[in-house]
Structure formats: structure tokens, C-alpha cells
Scaffold this active site. Sequence first.
Site, mmCIF file in Angstrom:
data_model
loop_
_atom_site.group_PDB
_atom_site.id
_atom_site.type_symbol
_atom_site.label_atom_id
_atom_site.label_comp_id
_atom_site.label_asym_id
_atom_site.label_seq_id
_atom_site.Cartn_x
_atom_site.Cartn_y
_atom_site.Cartn_z
ATOM 1 C CB CYS A 152 -0.913 -0.010 1.224
ATOM 2 S SG CYS A 152 -1.868 1.515 1.425
ATOM 3 C CB CYS A 184 -4.984 4.371 -4.294
ATOM 4 S SG CYS A 184 -4.279 2.720 -4.498
#
Length: 268
Positions: free
Chosen positions: A62, A203
Amino acid sequence: MVIDHHEFLLAEDEIAPFARAVCRRGVGLGADGVILIERSSRTDVDFRWRYVNADGSVGEMCGNGAMCGARFAVRHGIAPASCRFETDAGDVEAEVSPTRDDPSVAIRLADAGLPGPPIVIAVQGQAWSFTPIVVGVPHAVTVVEDADVFVDARAFAHWGRAVRAHAAFGCAGTNVDAIHIVDDHTIRMRTYERGVEAETLACGTGAVASAIVAATAGLVSPPVTIVTSRGRSLSVNFCVSRAAVTDICLMGEARFVATGELDPEGLA
């Protein structure tokens, strides 16, 4: 949500239920996922970084979470401002501002393969072309005329969910990015994240994936600025060769919101 997990506060079989409970919006703290900062068995890294999605599934990488974990580790004396840490998607190098109140973070990710050939699938009666790429985790990127208005927020959730779970992307599914080109170095991006099962405000791996896909298609040139749904921008730089994408650097901010103690009642 970032936890100093050097002392293993959670047993391995408790981690997924904990993440599901604490990430619930409205009744838990609310988060896209949980980051565990742990002691590594290796001597060439400063710590081990683990990410658990809001649904309890494991996230190999991530980008924003890596930036958050790096700044957390620096502020808490776990690692120096220039640090290196272990993830399930390879080692990550980070540069955190040494100024305590400066949220700037830059991370260098492991090399990635080139985007795959486009995949055309039917979603809600319309054909869409997606370019798949793996940047630690899988992404499918599509270019639209205007990412903000091609569908509204509710429709984007249904659209993203249908693409994320489409058989064309295998049993594990994919993250989904819709982008439009602003100029030669700027992209607007919206992302439906696997594991969160919703559109997220930003993101990091999606920014990397979108920038690489757009650059290899000749639509932009690095460095690329990605305007996220949060309104803040991420910056991505990289080099593309015939065989791989190297020197991938993601730059942005990791801002502390609160530091505190979770009451056990919050996990009920």
C-alpha cells in the site's frame, strides 16, 4: 491506523478480526486498513511493515500506507529519517523529513514489470478497456474523458466492484483506477480499492500504476503529478526500459491525526 507491533500485541489469528472491527466506519475508529510495524529478522532493514485491509485480507503493498508507516517509525524512534523496511512486495526505501512537523515522505518501491496488454470487458452493458499492471499489488487502469463525472459516487462504487471482481482478473481480483489526462505531466485519478471494497480518497500504488500506464501509452511523461479524490496530489517518478519499470519513487504526505489508546469496548 498504525501500530507499533514489536511486542506482538495481537496473535496471528487475531489480526484479521481486529482489522475488521477497528476499521468499521461509524462503530470502530474507521480506516482503510491497519499497518503493523514489527521487528525484522534481517539486519539490513530497519523494521518489517505489514498491511491488513479493512476486510481482514492481507495487502502485500500500500503506497500511502508505506509512507504512513515510515513517518510513524521515524517519529517514534524506530527508524532514522532515511530508512529501509521489509514488505511482502519487496523492500521499500523511505526518506522522511527530519523536521517533526513536516509531513513530506518519499518512498522508493521495488521494480515493476511493464503493463500487460489491454483487457476489454463488459461492465453494466458497456465495453471498457483496462490495462493491467502489478506494482506490488494488481491494478487495472482505464482512461476516461473525465474521471470526476463519468459516473457519480454511488455508480462508481457499483462500477468499481464489478470490475474488481471480474473473472478476467483472476480469483484475487484487482484494484481499479479511472484516470483522465490533465496535461503532459498531470493525471486525475479515482480508485476503487480491493480489500477496502470502496472508492478511497487516495491510493499510492494506484498513482504509481496510473502514471506508468499513461506514460507507456505516450499520454504523459515522468515525473507525473496525480490529483487524488482527497484533492491533494501525489508525485511519481520512474524510468521505463524495454523489460521493466525501475527507480520508482512515490512522493506525498503522511499526516498524523491522533495518537491514543483503543478501548476494548471498541472491538465488541
